[in-house]
Design an enzyme around this catalytic site. Structure first.
Site, mmCIF file in Angstrom:
data_model
loop_
_atom_site.group_PDB
_atom_site.id
_atom_site.type_symbol
_atom_site.label_atom_id
_atom_site.label_comp_id
_atom_site.label_asym_id
_atom_site.label_seq_id
_atom_site.Cartn_x
_atom_site.Cartn_y
_atom_site.Cartn_z
ATOM 1 N N GLU A 255 44.270 41.133 38.948
ATOM 2 C CA GLU A 255 43.755 40.488 37.743
ATOM 3 C C GLU A 255 42.345 41.010 37.525
ATOM 4 O OE1 GLU A 255 41.220 37.325 36.179
ATOM 5 O OE2 GLU A 255 42.526 36.251 37.582
ATOM 6 N N CYS A 294 36.221 36.021 33.284
ATOM 7 C CA CYS A 294 37.123 37.132 32.991
ATOM 8 C C CYS A 294 37.879 36.892 31.699
ATOM 9 C CB CYS A 294 38.083 37.351 34.152
ATOM 10 S SG CYS A 294 39.029 35.892 34.612
#
Length: 683
Positions: A255, A294
């Site tokens: 990720e 993020c």
């Protein structure tokens, strides 16, 4: 505080000291002891010591461990809030990290107990009939892997990043080795200490690495192990291509940070609620966690004619952002996580400035050390400039990008080549459909907001444990969370093939066509522990009459012509009057229900009902009740007695042994035994 490694059941108390610096004061908060660790031994310890103990438990037992652990951590949350301030996080920022992480544990535990089998493995979906006569069938099951999961976490969410990976991993039956980023690792360490103190997890189920680089850890992983990495795409790709990872096909979930976007619909004007909602969302995503998410909005995509309106509104909103000590209530934005991150952010913004124009920076606050200010850039020709879709400045900033059509908005959103999340603010559902479906292949999550859902929206930047988190392409191509899916991500799916009876005996779940055994005592007169999967009750029969159908129509009010009008029924698909499907269902219950008081408590629900053949007057029906599967439920303090859920497979046939109805009934039934999980709740 000394941030130490914990491997092979022991703390490592020696190593080279490295100061861990407060983002707020610039002074040391703790010291990390980085030692030469036996990484091979740590992996073997997890596999041999903890793995068998976890796999012996059922999924539900493991999920209860996570539930109880979450409660244990929640009771100590104020200790975490105090430490979290030094990472630069305000109280609200810390809430996302701390209580968001603990809340994910609760949700994943609950979803697992609701949706997954109460067995050491999960029986997934219905069986597949692989032969004409049904003597050869298939069944998917998901089993625990015989390895260890390595979790390499990012600096921006020391708690959430650790717990959202750990919870489904433990529930799946797999031990974990946790490696946090040194930045903010003192917060992850404190939570880890409390996890050990709880004594809720088996020895070796969790280990902790205090290190900048995890030595030769990846060299010792096997095909049964896995790696889950959150961080920069460059580092993630480097780890993913590690020779041993490639050679052993070690599962690798990546990720990576991505250039997420938010789009203002072409229908939205400054006087609409959606306009203000959009501006507030972009401003929040710039400033919450000082933009170190993020999922933050790096690209703000706006209709060309609304650019000035949005920039002016953002300026007004961001001017109200007070920058300073995150421990102070009036502070809305603290520093970046470290002076190193601040320097990196400055460099990234400078790179973007080569192709953009600065239209806003906030001077309200200190800007030394790790402190910085919110920034808004404007790219006049985003379709022609690649840098704004490739360079991410990981901090409080966004780049405004104008578009001229829905098609262009979609192309801009997708130019980042994969994002964790995109969002759209529009009051026009036609626009919503066009843009959403156009963007969907390039995004892991897509949020559409209007005035109808805004009050309860969890926000662009908030991954929810119920929904998947991850994204294609530049975002890493990985997938985490997603409710019970999060557990399945950590397991091995196996396709079993064989006879229904053999697969029933392997899976401990009834499969249609498998042998059954008639119960000597009526199933409704037996306790939860007494009932065995495959135990059955074949009922007596009932011949359906026209009077039955008429009375049911009167009682239910269902006077559909196929049940009440002979002439119309003759022209129907059936060619004659037929009984109501719900009459068949009700009469079948009358055939198998035991009238006397007993362990059975109540009917809890009905699933997968199908009426497969019509029942006409003169037909004789019979039911067969079969124990399909069992699930233990936790006894709550308010419950009078412990109980479980029995899933019964019901088959209703006619005089020609043809199936006329099939379904699954759920009943609550008393347990004889009080289990540890019941006692925990009562305490």
């Amino acid at each position: 505080m000394k941030v130490r490694s914990y491997i092979k059941g022991k703390w490592v108390n020696e190593g080279e000291e490295q100061d861990l610096i407060s983002a707020v004061t610039g002074e040391p908060v703790a010291q990390m002891l980085e030692a030469d660790l036996d990484y091979k031994g740590a992996c073997e310890y997890a596999r041999k010591k903890a793995g068998p103990k976890l796999r012996k438990m059922s999924i539900h037992e493991r999920a209860f461990k996570i539930k109880f652990l979450a409660q244990y951590l929640l009771d100590r949350k104020e200790d975490y809030y105090e430490l979290s301030t030094h990472t630069g996080a305000t109280r609200q920022d810390s809430w996302i990290d701390i209580e968001g992480g603990i809340g994910s544990m609760f949700t994943l535990s609950s979803k697992s107990r609701i949706e997954l089998s109460d067995l050491p493995y999960h029986v997934e979906g219905d069986h597949e009939r692989l032969s004409r006569e049904g003597t050869f069938v298939g069944q998917h099951i998901c089993v625990p892997r015989h390895g260890v999961a390595v979790h390499i976490n990012a600096f921006n969410f020391p708690v959430w990043g650790m717990l959202e990976k750990l919870a489904p991993c433990i529930i799946s039956g797999m031990p974990a080795i946790i490696k946090p980023s040194p930045t903010g690792s003192y917060l992850a360490y404190k939570v880890f200490e409390d996890m050990l103190e709880s004594n809720l997890l088996p020895d070796g189920a969790v280990q902790f690495i205090a290190a900048d680089v995890p030595g030769d850890l990846l060299d010792h992983l096997t095909s049964q192990d896995s790696v889950s990495f959150t961080g920069s795409a460059t580092t993630g790709q480097k780890l993913k291509s590690h020779p041993n990872i490639v050679a052993n096909n070690v599962r690798f979930n990546l990720e990576a940070d991505s250039l997420n976007c938010s789009i203002l619909g072409a229908d939205v004007t400054p006087d609409m609620e959606e306009f203000n909602l959009f501006v507030d969302e972009v401003a929040d995503e710039i400033t919450v966690k000082t933009g170190q998410k993020c999922t933050a909005i790096r690209r703000t995509i706006i209709p060309k004619e609304r650019v000035n309106d949005v920039i002016d509104a953002l300026k007004d909103r961001l001017d109200k952002t007070s920058i300073g000590d995150p421990a102070q209530k009036e502070t809305k934005m603290g520093p970046l996580a470290s002076s190193e991150q601040a320097e990196r952010f400055k460099e990234q913004v400078s790179s973007l400035m080569e192709t953009t124009e600065s239209v806003y920076t906030n001077g309200n606050g200190q800007h030394e050390g790790a402190f910085t200010s919110p920034k808004v850039l404007l790219c006049h020709k985003p379709m022609e400039v690649d840098e704004v879709h490739k360079v991410e400045a990981f901090g409080p900033m966004t780049t405004v990008m104008p578009y001229e059509s829905n098609e262009e908005a979609i192309k801009l959103a997708n130019k980042a080549d994969g994002s964790l999340v995109g969002s759209l603010f529009t009051a026009d559902d036609d626009i919503a459909r066009e843009i959403t479906l156009g963007c969907a292949p390039y995004h892991g999550r897509f949020m559409v907001v209007n005035r109808d859902c805004a009050d309860e929206s969890t926000g662009h930047g908030s991954p929810m444990p119920h929904m998947v988190h991850g994204g294609p392409g530049h975002a890493g191509g990985g997938e985490e969370l997603g409710g019970a899916r999060a557990v399945i991500h950590n397991m091995q799916r196996v396709a079993l093939q064989g006879s229904p009876t053999t697969l029933k005996n392997i899976t401990k779940q009834y499969i249609k066509g498998a042998d059954t055994e008639e119960a000597e005592t009526h199933p409704f007169q037996q306790y939860f522990e007494d009932l065995e999967v495959g135990e059955a009750r074949t009922t007596g029969t009932h011949t359906v009459t026209e009077e039955d159908i008429e009375q049911f129509a009167d009682l239910s009010g269902d006077e559909f012509y196929a049940h009440t009008d002979p002439e119309a029924a003759e022209r129907s698909l059936f060619g004659e009057i037929v009984a109501h499907g719900y009459f068949v269902l009700s009469r079948a219950a009358g055939l198998f229900v035991h009238p006397d008081e007993g362990p059975i408590i109540l009917n809890y629900g009905l699933e997968n009902l199908r009426f497969t053949n019509p029942v006409a007057p003169g037909d004789t029906i019979q039911a067969k009740l079969i124990v399909k599967r069992k699930t233990v439920r936790q006894k709550k303090a308010k419950d009078k007695f412990p109980f479980g859920i029995i899933y019964w497979d019901v088959e209703v046939t006619n005089q020609d042994d043809e199936l006329v109805a099939e379904y699954t009934i759920l009943t609550l039934i008393k347990r004889r035994e009080v289990l540890d999980m019941d006692i925990f709740e009562e305490e």
